[in-house]
Design a protein around this motif. Structure first.
Motif, PDB file in Angstrom:
ATOM      1  N   LEU A 174     -12.420  30.070 -22.618  1.00  0.00           N
ATOM      2  CA  LEU A 174     -13.035  28.797 -22.990  1.00  0.00           C
ATOM      3  C   LEU A 174     -12.167  27.612 -22.569  1.00  0.00           C
ATOM      4  O   LEU A 174     -12.679  26.589 -22.097  1.00  0.00           O
ATOM      5  CB  LEU A 174     -13.276  28.764 -24.505  1.00  0.00           C
ATOM      6  CG  LEU A 174     -14.411  29.662 -25.009  1.00  0.00           C
ATOM      7  CD1 LEU A 174     -14.438  29.684 -26.530  1.00  0.00           C
ATOM      8  CD2 LEU A 174     -15.757  29.211 -24.462  1.00  0.00           C
ATOM      9  N   ILE A 175     -10.849  27.738 -22.742  1.00  0.00           N
ATOM     10  CA  ILE A 175      -9.957  26.654 -22.325  1.00  0.00           C
ATOM     11  C   ILE A 175     -10.043  26.456 -20.811  1.00  0.00           C
ATOM     12  O   ILE A 175     -10.141  25.328 -20.316  1.00  0.00           O
ATOM     13  CB  ILE A 175      -8.506  26.947 -22.762  1.00  0.00           C
ATOM     14  CG1 ILE A 175      -8.383  26.854 -24.289  1.00  0.00           C
ATOM     15  CG2 ILE A 175      -7.538  25.964 -22.102  1.00  0.00           C
ATOM     16  CD1 ILE A 175      -7.024  27.254 -24.827  1.00  0.00           C
ATOM     17  N   ALA A 176     -10.013  27.559 -20.072  1.00  0.00           N
ATOM     18  CA  ALA A 176     -10.128  27.454 -18.610  1.00  0.00           C
ATOM     19  C   ALA A 176     -11.464  26.838 -18.210  1.00  0.00           C
ATOM     20  O   ALA A 176     -11.542  26.037 -17.272  1.00  0.00           O
ATOM     21  CB  ALA A 176      -9.962  28.837 -17.978  1.00  0.00           C
ATOM     22  N   MET A 177     -12.526  27.183 -18.934  1.00  0.00           N
ATOM     23  CA  MET A 177     -13.846  26.618 -18.637  1.00  0.00           C
ATOM     24  C   MET A 177     -13.853  25.112 -18.872  1.00  0.00           C
ATOM     25  O   MET A 177     -14.358  24.343 -18.052  1.00  0.00           O
ATOM     26  CB  MET A 177     -14.909  27.281 -19.521  1.00  0.00           C
ATOM     27  CG  MET A 177     -16.338  26.917 -19.161  1.00  0.00           C
ATOM     28  SD  MET A 177     -17.551  27.398 -20.438  1.00  0.00           S
ATOM     29  CE  MET A 177     -17.113  29.108 -20.720  1.00  0.00           C
ATOM     30  N   GLN A 178     -13.277  24.669 -19.984  1.00  0.00           N
ATOM     31  CA  GLN A 178     -13.254  23.247 -20.292  1.00  0.00           C
ATOM     32  C   GLN A 178     -12.420  22.466 -19.283  1.00  0.00           C
ATOM     33  O   GLN A 178     -12.676  21.292 -19.026  1.00  0.00           O
ATOM     34  CB  GLN A 178     -12.724  23.038 -21.714  1.00  0.00           C
ATOM     35  CG  GLN A 178     -13.698  23.516 -22.780  1.00  0.00           C
ATOM     36  CD  GLN A 178     -13.118  23.449 -24.177  1.00  0.00           C
ATOM     37  OE1 GLN A 178     -11.914  23.338 -24.370  1.00  0.00           O
ATOM     38  NE2 GLN A 178     -13.979  23.536 -25.182  1.00  0.00           N
ATOM     39  N   GLN A 179     -11.435  23.117 -18.686  1.00  0.00           N
ATOM     40  CA  GLN A 179     -10.611  22.468 -17.671  1.00  0.00           C
ATOM     41  C   GLN A 179     -11.181  22.663 -16.260  1.00  0.00           C
ATOM     42  O   GLN A 179     -10.527  22.335 -15.275  1.00  0.00           O
ATOM     43  CB  GLN A 179      -9.180  23.019 -17.748  1.00  0.00           C
ATOM     44  CG  GLN A 179      -8.487  22.645 -19.048  1.00  0.00           C
ATOM     45  CD  GLN A 179      -7.060  23.131 -19.117  1.00  0.00           C
ATOM     46  OE1 GLN A 179      -6.729  24.184 -18.580  1.00  0.00           O
ATOM     47  NE2 GLN A 179      -6.212  22.367 -19.777  1.00  0.00           N
ATOM     48  N   GLU A 180     -12.391  23.215 -16.215  1.00  0.00           N
ATOM     49  CA  GLU A 180     -13.121  23.437 -14.966  1.00  0.00           C
ATOM     50  C   GLU A 180     -12.424  24.412 -14.025  1.00  0.00           C
ATOM     51  O   GLU A 180     -12.660  24.401 -12.818  1.00  0.00           O
ATOM     52  CB  GLU A 180     -13.401  22.111 -14.247  1.00  0.00           C
ATOM     53  CG  GLU A 180     -14.367  21.232 -15.013  1.00  0.00           C
ATOM     54  CD  GLU A 180     -14.838  20.031 -14.217  1.00  0.00           C
ATOM     55  OE1 GLU A 180     -14.276  19.771 -13.134  1.00  0.00           O
ATOM     56  OE2 GLU A 180     -15.770  19.360 -14.677  1.00  0.00           O
ATOM     57  N   ASP A 181     -11.585  25.276 -14.575  1.00  0.00           N
ATOM     58  CA  ASP A 181     -11.011  26.369 -13.782  1.00  0.00           C
ATOM     59  C   ASP A 181     -11.947  27.562 -13.955  1.00  0.00           C
ATOM     60  O   ASP A 181     -11.653  28.519 -14.675  1.00  0.00           O
ATOM     61  CB  ASP A 181      -9.597  26.692 -14.267  1.00  0.00           C
ATOM     62  CG  ASP A 181      -8.872  27.665 -13.347  1.00  0.00           C
ATOM     63  OD1 ASP A 181      -9.541  28.249 -12.465  1.00  0.00           O
ATOM     64  OD2 ASP A 181      -7.656  27.860 -13.520  1.00  0.00           O
ATOM     65  N   TYR A 182     -13.090  27.488 -13.278  1.00  0.00           N
ATOM     66  CA  TYR A 182     -14.165  28.445 -13.523  1.00  0.00           C
ATOM     67  C   TYR A 182     -13.799  29.863 -13.087  1.00  0.00           C
ATOM     68  O   TYR A 182     -14.205  30.835 -13.720  1.00  0.00           O
ATOM     69  CB  TYR A 182     -15.440  27.983 -12.813  1.00  0.00           C
ATOM     70  CG  TYR A 182     -15.974  26.675 -13.343  1.00  0.00           C
ATOM     71  CD1 TYR A 182     -16.112  26.457 -14.707  1.00  0.00           C
ATOM     72  CD2 TYR A 182     -16.347  25.657 -12.468  1.00  0.00           C
ATOM     73  CE1 TYR A 182     -16.603  25.261 -15.197  1.00  0.00           C
ATOM     74  CE2 TYR A 182     -16.845  24.448 -12.943  1.00  0.00           C
ATOM     75  CZ  TYR A 182     -16.962  24.257 -14.305  1.00  0.00           C
ATOM     76  OH  TYR A 182     -17.441  23.061 -14.780  1.00  0.00           O
ATOM     77  N   GLU A 183     -13.047  29.968 -12.010  1.00  0.00           N
ATOM     78  CA  GLU A 183     -12.654  31.296 -11.536  1.00  0.00           C
ATOM     79  C   GLU A 183     -11.771  31.997 -12.561  1.00  0.00           C
ATOM     80  O   GLU A 183     -11.970  33.179 -12.859  1.00  0.00           O
ATOM     81  CB  GLU A 183     -11.921  31.169 -10.200  1.00  0.00           C
ATOM     82  CG  GLU A 183     -11.561  32.522  -9.571  1.00  0.00           C
ATOM     83  CD  GLU A 183     -10.898  32.375  -8.218  1.00  0.00           C
ATOM     84  OE1 GLU A 183     -10.413  33.390  -7.684  1.00  0.00           O
ATOM     85  OE2 GLU A 183     -10.862  31.244  -7.688  1.00  0.00           O
ATOM     86  N   GLN A 184     -10.801  31.264 -13.120  1.00  0.00           N
ATOM     87  CA  GLN A 184      -9.928  31.850 -14.127  1.00  0.00           C
ATOM     88  C   GLN A 184     -10.697  32.160 -15.403  1.00  0.00           C
ATOM     89  O   GLN A 184     -10.491  33.185 -16.048  1.00  0.00           O
ATOM     90  CB  GLN A 184      -8.773  30.899 -14.451  1.00  0.00           C
ATOM     91  CG  GLN A 184      -7.753  31.461 -15.438  1.00  0.00           C
ATOM     92  CD  GLN A 184      -7.053  32.695 -14.925  1.00  0.00           C
ATOM     93  OE1 GLN A 184      -6.355  32.663 -13.925  1.00  0.00           O
ATOM     94  NE2 GLN A 184      -7.257  33.822 -15.597  1.00  0.00           N
ATOM     95  N   SER A 185     -11.605  31.264 -15.759  1.00  0.00           N
ATOM     96  CA  SER A 185     -12.428  31.493 -16.947  1.00  0.00           C
ATOM     97  C   SER A 185     -13.235  32.778 -16.809  1.00  0.00           C
ATOM     98  O   SER A 185     -13.302  33.598 -17.734  1.00  0.00           O
ATOM     99  CB  SER A 185     -13.372  30.308 -17.160  1.00  0.00           C
ATOM    100  OG  SER A 185     -14.221  30.541 -18.264  1.00  0.00           O
ATOM    101  N   ASP A 186     -13.854  32.952 -15.644  1.00  0.00           N
ATOM    102  CA  ASP A 186     -14.645  34.164 -15.410  1.00  0.00           C
ATOM    103  C   ASP A 186     -13.778  35.416 -15.486  1.00  0.00           C
ATOM    104  O   ASP A 186     -14.204  36.438 -16.036  1.00  0.00           O
ATOM    105  CB  ASP A 186     -15.322  34.082 -14.037  1.00  0.00           C
ATOM    106  CG  ASP A 186     -16.263  35.236 -13.797  1.00  0.00           C
ATOM    107  OD1 ASP A 186     -17.286  35.346 -14.496  1.00  0.00           O
ATOM    108  OD2 ASP A 186     -15.960  36.069 -12.908  1.00  0.00           O
ATOM    109  N   LEU A 187     -12.553  35.331 -14.979  1.00  0.00           N
ATOM    110  CA  LEU A 187     -11.643  36.473 -15.024  1.00  0.00           C
ATOM    111  C   LEU A 187     -11.335  36.864 -16.458  1.00  0.00           C
ATOM    112  O   LEU A 187     -11.405  38.044 -16.832  1.00  0.00           O
ATOM    113  CB  LEU A 187     -10.348  36.129 -14.278  1.00  0.00           C
ATOM    114  CG  LEU A 187      -9.273  37.226 -14.224  1.00  0.00           C
ATOM    115  CD1 LEU A 187      -9.798  38.458 -13.500  1.00  0.00           C
ATOM    116  CD2 LEU A 187      -8.024  36.705 -13.533  1.00  0.00           C
ATOM    117  N   TYR A 188     -11.006  35.878 -17.284  1.00  0.00           N
ATOM    118  CA  TYR A 188     -10.717  36.161 -18.696  1.00  0.00           C
ATOM    119  C   TYR A 188     -11.941  36.748 -19.401  1.00  0.00           C
ATOM    120  O   TYR A 188     -11.845  37.733 -20.149  1.00  0.00           O
ATOM    121  CB  TYR A 188     -10.294  34.884 -19.418  1.00  0.00           C
ATOM    122  CG  TYR A 188      -8.868  34.446 -19.180  1.00  0.00           C
ATOM    123  CD1 TYR A 188      -7.806  35.344 -19.295  1.00  0.00           C
ATOM    124  CD2 TYR A 188      -8.573  33.121 -18.864  1.00  0.00           C
ATOM    125  CE1 TYR A 188      -6.499  34.932 -19.096  1.00  0.00           C
ATOM    126  CE2 TYR A 188      -7.264  32.705 -18.660  1.00  0.00           C
ATOM    127  CZ  TYR A 188      -6.233  33.614 -18.769  1.00  0.00           C
ATOM    128  OH  TYR A 188      -4.938  33.209 -18.583  1.00  0.00           O
TER     129      TYR A 188
END
Length: 667
Positions: A436-450
């Motif tokens: 969720l933190i990665a998503m809010q920071q628009e790091d979508y690739e990392q968010s998807d990985l988590y």
């Protein structure tokens, strides 16, 4: 063809068949080329098969070699010379070590077995059958009575052999006792194997052995104490694996056994564990019932420490349902009564509750200090699950203050603790929030990985509640990517893919939420679908879904006033406002639960609820402000639009992101 058919499609069988046919003279390998002597087939059993040929070879062995190979098979695929020597000691003509070594050497030469480099038992030589089929063939030549006698003697050697038993050795011993029909002893050793696996943080193995132990024990008053202990251990391991439904069954069985033997402390422990299982599944009604039952038992038995812990559990539920007044009163009572307790664990429970109350009240410094104290106490008491939950709570506290680096650090510590422990729930919890933190920071690739890692763990535990949470996050992730302003032609090309994936994840979330009867998640999923329909310009469908999202959330709000219910309701109001604002010239209104609302009303209601929550909802508040400002601008209410935009910009600065976030829901 005879060889291939005899092997039955098994490559190992094929290799063994060829080896036997060479030894029987059917295949001649003496020259540079191999030849088949068809005449020699007449002496072999037909149809040709590995089992028949090995059985024939076994029959042709001396009685001494037969006994050795049969007893070795009874020990298992891996066996030891000293065990065989003890088994032979009760024969009329027992083997010496030299004689046994010679027999084993002959079996090695014939390809039945091979020597292992290392042995689990000091002073022994380990051997292993060339394949499992050979071991099974030899074992099946023993009568049931011979098998039982062999297993009894093998178990005796394991019991008397010096040294600490590993999980594998204890389970091996238990299996021999079970096959020897020594069920009571087998149950004890399966229990020991389970406990060893628990200490080794191997919950899957522990669950297996706890179940094996329980299966060997009859349900009777005489075994109640054993069943109590075994079910407590089983419940804990199932809880580590996030298999909460099975864990609740184990704890219910523990409570029944505890009640049967009159062990009030165990009764309360069972209820506290049931509370935690229900609590981690978001089933607050059942969690509250278990905590209250535990408190009643503790009060009746004058168990002060357990009563304090049960009261703290009740307080946790009160916080989540939004009854802050009752939670605070419980906290005050605990703070006064805890002085009567010399135990550290009730203090840990109290501090966990007080930390949670402080977090809900946005008293973050107090929340962090109190939660850290609780974490330390849980660690001292070896309550590893609770310690992991406290680390996650510290992550939540940091995140709600927009201290992103600290939050990520706490969640990664939580993830490490959970992985070391085998705690699936803790792993999913940490991975979800990192995503969720990665998503809010628009790091979508990392968010998807988590989030994909979280989904793997949720699937591993077969836990639909965890799946539902992760599916919802993945739906939001793809929705944000689909609606984001494209930075390249490639982003534009991926837009349709993200829309399709978002739809799929929201549909899965909705299906699970309906099955689990979780109305807040139903509202979340329906609101997500409404945004997808809105993007596809399907306004009627979007309006129907958005209205349903608000209606569902408002129904829950009549019973729950907690943060989650307010947040879901606020998001639903915002989405309905977005749909109504799609054609601002119409100034469209809709009736929701006998109340007529416009787009401006929806944004205002969302804004009010999110302000009530405070900094924990700032990200959602920012989106509401941007949508509302865009609507007012289209309505040519420039003054109002400017004020909302300024409020949004101030909020953006408070969020402490390193770069300006592009908010896909903005017009």
């Amino acid at each position: 063809d005879m060889i291939v058919n005899g092997a039955g499609g098994n490559p190992l069988h094929l290799a063994e068949l060829v080896k036997i046919l060479i030894q029987e003279g059917v295949i001649d390998t003496s020259g540079s080329r191999w030849y088949v002597r068809m005449g020699n087939l007449a002496t072999l059993p037909m149809p040709l098969s590995l089992i028949a040929l090995m059985g024939r070879r076994l029959e042709g062995m001396s009685r001494t070699i037969q006994a050795v190979i049969q007893r070795a098979a009874a020990i298992g695929t891996i066996f030891w010379d000293m065990v065989l020597l003890q088994l032979s000691a009760e024969d009329d003509s027992p083997l010496t070590l030299e004689g046994l070594t010679a027999v084993l050497g002959e079996l090695v030469d014939q390809g039945w077995i091979f020597r292992r480099k290392n042995s689990e038992f000091s002073g022994t030589q380990a051997y292993e059958f060339s394949n499992d089929d050979l071991q099974q063939i030899a074992y099946n030549t023993l009568t049931e009575r011979e098998q039982q006698i062999a297993h009894t003697r093998i178990a005796s050697w394991f019991i008397t052999h010096d040294g600490q038993k590993t999980t594998q050795q204890a389970s091996m011993l238990a299996a021999h006792l079970e096959q020897a029909e020594k069920f009571a002893q087998g149950a004890v050793w399966y229990g020991r194997a389970a406990e060893q696996a628990r200490e080794d943080h191997a919950p899957e193995t522990a669950v297996l052995h706890y179940c094996q132990s329980l299966n060997l024990l009859p349900v009777s008053p005489e075994t109640a104490d054993q069943r109590l202990s075994l079910n407590e251990g089983l419940g804990e391991m199932l809880r580590w694996l996030a298999q909460f439904e099975d864990a609740t069954d184990a704890y219910q069985a523990m409570f029944t056994a505890a009640h049967l033997v009159g062990d009030e402390q165990a009764e309360v422990r069972a209820q506290l564990n049931l509370f935690l299982c229900h609590f981690l599944q978001d089933d607050l009604t059942m969690a509250l019932a278990a905590a209250q039952k535990g408190e009643n038992v503790a009060a009746a038995a004058d168990l002060m420490d357990y009563q304090l812990m049960a009261q703290a559990a009740i307080g946790w539920v009160m916080v989540l349902v939004g009854d802050q007044y009752t939670a605070v009163q419980i906290g005050k009572t605990l703070y006064n009564d805890i002085k009567k307790s010399a135990s550290s664990l009730p203090k840990a429970y109290m501090q966990a509750l007080l930390g949670h109350i402080a977090r809900e009240s946005a008293h973050y410094e107090r929340a962090a200090n109190t939660t850290e104290s609780a974490r330390q106490r849980f660690r001292e008491e070896r309550e590893r699950i609770w310690e992991t939950l406290m680390v996650a709570q510290l992550g939540h506290i940091a995140r709600e203050q927009h201290q992103w680096e600290a939050a990520v650090s706490f969640y990664k510590i939580c993830l490490r603790y959970a992985r070391d422990l085998g705690d699936v729930y803790g792993m999913v919890l940490a991975l979800r929030h990192l995503g969720l933190i990665a998503m809010q920071q628009e790091d979508y690739e990392q968010s998807d990985l988590y989030l994909q890692q979280a989904l793997i763990q949720a699937d591993k535990s077969n836990n639909d509640v965890l799946r539902m949470h992760v599916d919802a996050h993945l739906g939001q992730l793809h929705l944000e990517q689909a609606l984001a302003d494209p930075n390249s032609a490639l982003d534009l090309a991926y837009k349709e893919t993200h829309l399709q994936q978002a739809y799929s994840w929201w549909e899965q979330t909705l299906k699970l939420a309906r099955t689990l009867q979780r109305p807040l998640h139903i509202s979340t999923a329906v609101a997500g679908l409404a945004q997808l329909f809105l993007e596809d310009h399907l306004l009627d469908e979007a309006l129907a879904q958005a209205t349903a999202a608000v209606d569902t959330a408002l129904t829950v709000r009549k019973q729950q006033f907690g943060r989650d219910a307010r947040l879901v309701t606020a998001v639903a109001w915002r989405v309905l406002g977005m749909v109504l604002a799609k054609e601002p010239s119409k100034n469209q209104q809709i009736t929701v639960q006998l109340r007529s609302v416009s787009a401006e009303d929806c944004f205002s209601l969302s804004h009010r609820l999110l302000n009530e929550i405070g900094s924990a909802a700032h990200f959602d508040l920012l989106q509401t402000l941007q949508q509302w400002a865009a609507f007012e601008q289209l309505q040519e209410n420039q003054t109002r639009a400017t004020a909302l935009a300024q409020e949004a910009n101030q909020l953006l600065q408070q969020l402490n992101f390193e770069h300006k976030i592009k908010h896909p829901l903005a017009a």
